[in-house]
Design an enzyme around this catalytic site. Structure first.
Site, PDB file in Angstrom:
ATOM      1  CD  GLU A   1      -3.098   0.937   2.151  1.00 23.66           C
ATOM      2  OE1 GLU A   1      -4.209   0.500   1.775  1.00 23.66           O
ATOM      3  OE2 GLU A   1      -2.855   1.240   3.332  1.00 23.66           O
TER       4      GLU A   1
ATOM      5  CG  HIS B   1       5.782 -29.111   4.449  1.00 19.93           C
ATOM      6  ND1 HIS B   1       6.259 -30.393   4.244  1.00 19.93           N
ATOM      7  CD2 HIS B   1       6.363 -28.680   5.591  1.00 19.93           C
ATOM      8  CE1 HIS B   1       7.074 -30.724   5.234  1.00 19.93           C
ATOM      9  NE2 HIS B   1       7.157 -29.695   6.062  1.00 19.93           N
TER      10      HIS B   1
ATOM     11  CE  LYS C   1     -11.573   2.758   1.460  1.00 24.63           C
ATOM     12  NZ  LYS C   1     -11.003   3.604   2.544  1.00 24.63           N
TER      13      LYS C   1
END
Length: 547
Positions: free
Chosen positions: A351, A382, A508
């Site tokens: 960000e 793994h 937004k």
């Protein structure tokens, strides 16, 4: 050609001259390599010797930082200059962790330290009142649970700290609800008693839709339990820069704690946004967290670049991102309690540095922020470590390893540490084809030749190792501040603003429009978005579900 461009081109030439030098050969020829390429600060050791660089590389990188005026930019950060130039704000998160007795720090001509001290002490006092039982719910019962409602920077930092410091937890259980998906909050509420729970609404603007939706859902939960509006308000507190909006929501002024417009959300855990950390581990431990961060601040602001841990972290990242064209970076904490650290780093780095415009608004002159991801060691060995070892992509790795586990010492801690050290060594050394053949010496020659190429590891895969004596509040504060400053230095080198996030805002804005349009009516979007909205309406008609 200016000095910065000359320094940049010098690094490009240096990369071409040294690109074929192997790390295993560097270690063979430099027996003192570790001694020269590690730094210690209090309970932290930073080893950067397993990187594709030499002393000449470091000199060139430090020269690049000098020509970017890193020293001047650091001074501007520390003294309250408006380093967040797009929003016209300072970035004074370092002031939040200054110790008592520190000199004045100014933002917009005003000393901010008195306000910082006042709000910190208010938050600590409230946390203590929950802990000792003097603050009770409306039915007179002791508070047992604290739920923090926030998202992004108001959630990731506090959640990571609470998880990391679990061994230091006191009496109250702390929970987090960030996502507006109803399942997130419902999962928390189903375990709680409204009489013994306090909710904290954390939003800098007090307009964050996800946070307010969840806060309203909590109010509805209290109404369903038979609580009046005033009774419900006693079970809320808030942290916001808009204290009036928080009070209008029904939260009493004495339980509204101030955020500051000169601190970004992802740097705010050191402020009253850290209230859940204070509740979880107590005021003394929270002050230790601040002290650790301040120790790293002092190191950062007063240590020459060649010995400066955050500066070295940043310059090494620039070396890989811009000159060796790395495909990302991974952070691997070998600690179960630090398992949320990669998510916090993901936001902090991506960000802050995910910008395509220079600080003056012109197109960025180089590749900027990279992809940062991670997972909990040993688990991720793994999973994606196969790609790190034998894939075709260059992905430097940070190993973050506490030396002592916060639990029963029964060999599992030693196993975990050994795996971290082994992975870093394996990435660096690799395994040659001849070494693979030697391992298969008992097989018939044809089978040996068939399998050996698959067991060859190219090696020369770089990593940093960040070791902590123990995972304490102080050491966690140092670690977090080191990564904060690393992010800032990268922004200086790339000439971008690491303190804004306009890309988040655009989505937004569109969401506000689409929310209303999902129920029907006129909408004008691209064909794909219209199709997605139509499918939503179709599913709603079939299911008859609530919004």
């Amino acid at each position: 050609m200016n000095a910065f461009t000359r320094a940049w081109y010098a690094l490009e030439r240096h990369y071409q001259d040294t690109r074929h030098v192997l790390l295993r050969d560097r270690f063979a020829c430099e027996p003192d390599r570790f001694e020269r390429m590690h730094e210690r600060l209090d309970g932290m050791l930073f080893d950067y010797s397993k990187n594709r660089l030499g002393e000449d590389t470091l000199q060139l990188l430090c020269r690049l930082a000098e020509t970017a005026d890193l020293e001047g930019k650091m001074r501007a950060l520390r003294t309250g200059a408006k380093v967040n130039n797009s929003e016209g704000r300072a970035a004074l998160h370092t002031a939040l962790r200054l110790p008592d007795g520190a000199g004045a720090v100014y933002a917009d001509g005003r000393d901010v330290l008195p306000e910082i001290r006042r709000e910190l002490n208010r938050a600590l006092k409230f946390a203590h009142s929950l802990d000792d039982g003097s603050y009770q719910g409306t039915t007179g019962k002791r508070i047992t649970d604290f739920v923090h409602i926030g998202i992004g920077g108001s959630d990731l930092g506090p959640a990571m700290c609470v998880q990391a410091l679990e061994p230091f937890r006191r009496h109250i259980a702390v929970h987090f609800a960030a996502n507006a998906d109803p399942a997130c909050l419902d999962e928390v509420l189903c375990r709680l008693n409204p009489e013994t729970t306090v909710f904290c609404v954390a939003s800098k603007s007090f307009k964050t839709p996800e946070t307010l939706l969840n806060a309203e859902a909590v109010k509805a939960w209290y109404r369903g339990a038979g609580f009046s509006e005033s009774e419900t308000g006693c079970h809320f507190c808030a942290v916001s820069a808009d204290t009036e909006a928080a009070q209008s929501f029904g939260i009493a002024a004495e339980r509204v704690f101030a955020m500051y417009d000169w601190v970004g959300g992802r740097y705010s855990v050191w402020s009253p946004v850290g209230l859940p950390v204070m509740v979880a581990v107590g005021g003394a431990r929270f002050r230790e967290l601040l002290a650790g961060a301040h120790a790293m601040d002092s190191h950062f602001f007063h240590t020459p670049p060649r010995r400066n841990i955050p500066v070295l972290m940043a310059l090494i990242a620039v070396w890989y991102n811009n000159f060796q064209h790395a495909d990302g970076q991974t952070a691997v904490p070998y600690s179960h309690n630090l398992r949320l650290l990669p998510a916090w780093l993901n936001q902090l780095d991506m960000e802050s540095l995910g910008k395509s415009r220079a600080s003056d608004g012109s197109p960025a002159a180089c590749k900027t922020g990279g992809i940062v991801f991670g997972g909990e060691g040993v688990n991720c060995q793994h999973a994606y470590f196969q790609l790190l070892h034998q894939g075709t992509r260059l992905i430097p790795c940070d190993f973050i390893v506490p030396m002592t586990a916060q639990g029963v010492e029964d060999g599992r801690s030693r196993f975990t540490v050994a795996n971290a050290f082994a992975q870093a060594e394996a990435l660096m050394k690799g395994k040659t084809l001849d070494e693979a053949r030697a391992e298969l010496a008992d097989l018939p020659e044809a089978e040996r030749e068939r399998l050996a190429p698959h067991k060859e590891f190219p090696g020369n895969r770089p990593s940093n190792s960040i070791l902590l004596e123990r995972l304490t509040p102080y050491n966690l504060g140092m670690l977090m501040a080191a990564y904060e400053h690393k992010t800032f230095v990268q922004g200086v080198i790339w000439d971008i603003n690491p303190f804004d996030q306009w890309g988040v805002e655009y989505g937004k804005q569109l969401a506000k429009t689409i929310i209303g349009e999902l129920e029907g009516g006129t909408s004008v979007h691209d064909a794909s978005t219209e199709g997605l909205m139509a499918f939503y309406r179709e599913c709603r008609l079939k299911g008859g579900g609530a919004a």
